[in-house]
Scaffold this active site. Sequence first.
Site, mmCIF file in Angstrom:
data_model
loop_
_atom_site.group_PDB
_atom_site.id
_atom_site.type_symbol
_atom_site.label_atom_id
_atom_site.label_comp_id
_atom_site.label_asym_id
_atom_site.label_seq_id
_atom_site.Cartn_x
_atom_site.Cartn_y
_atom_site.Cartn_z
ATOM 1 N N LYS A 10 41.534 31.847 29.365
ATOM 2 C CA LYS A 10 42.299 33.097 29.416
ATOM 3 C C LYS A 10 43.015 33.289 30.755
ATOM 4 O O LYS A 10 43.797 34.221 30.900
ATOM 5 C CB LYS A 10 41.367 34.288 29.152
ATOM 6 C CG LYS A 10 40.817 34.303 27.744
ATOM 7 C CD LYS A 10 39.933 35.498 27.526
ATOM 8 C CE LYS A 10 39.378 35.483 26.097
ATOM 9 N NZ LYS A 10 38.498 36.615 25.856
ATOM 10 N N CYS A 11 42.757 32.426 31.715
ATOM 11 C CA CYS A 11 43.312 32.546 33.062
ATOM 12 C C CYS A 11 44.539 31.640 33.212
ATOM 13 O O CYS A 11 44.454 30.430 32.999
ATOM 14 C CB CYS A 11 42.254 32.162 34.094
ATOM 15 S SG CYS A 11 42.873 32.031 35.780
ATOM 16 N N GLY A 12 45.669 32.220 33.585
ATOM 17 C CA GLY A 12 46.900 31.457 33.744
ATOM 18 C C GLY A 12 46.791 30.377 34.799
ATOM 19 O O GLY A 12 47.256 29.241 34.593
#
Length: 114
Positions: A10-12
């Site tokens: 979920k982390c860019g």
Amino acid sequence: MKATIWHNPKCGTSRKTLAILENLSSVELTVIEYLKHPPSREKLAQLYADAQIAPQDALRLRGTDAEERGLPQASADEVLDAMVEDPILINRPLVETEKGVRLCRPQDVVLEIL
């Protein structure tokens, strides 16, 4: 070269770091979704020691209650205990290779250990 990434999909920044690693044919990659499979306290301590950072330097503040809990001012042992109890407090991505460990923020930091 072998590389392990402690990843949050979920982390860019974590996704961008993973993409860098996946695009290198010379890298044999292990991906660990650390929220599902958190590292042990001993492994976290080793990763931070190898990265030459204190656990407080790898504490995720955004989107957590770390500040409310006083963790930025807590001891390394208290921070490690909190991270093991609640892995969302681990800032990501951490990447480990035979050349070292980096907290890859920004993602290009990974190039230092490839």
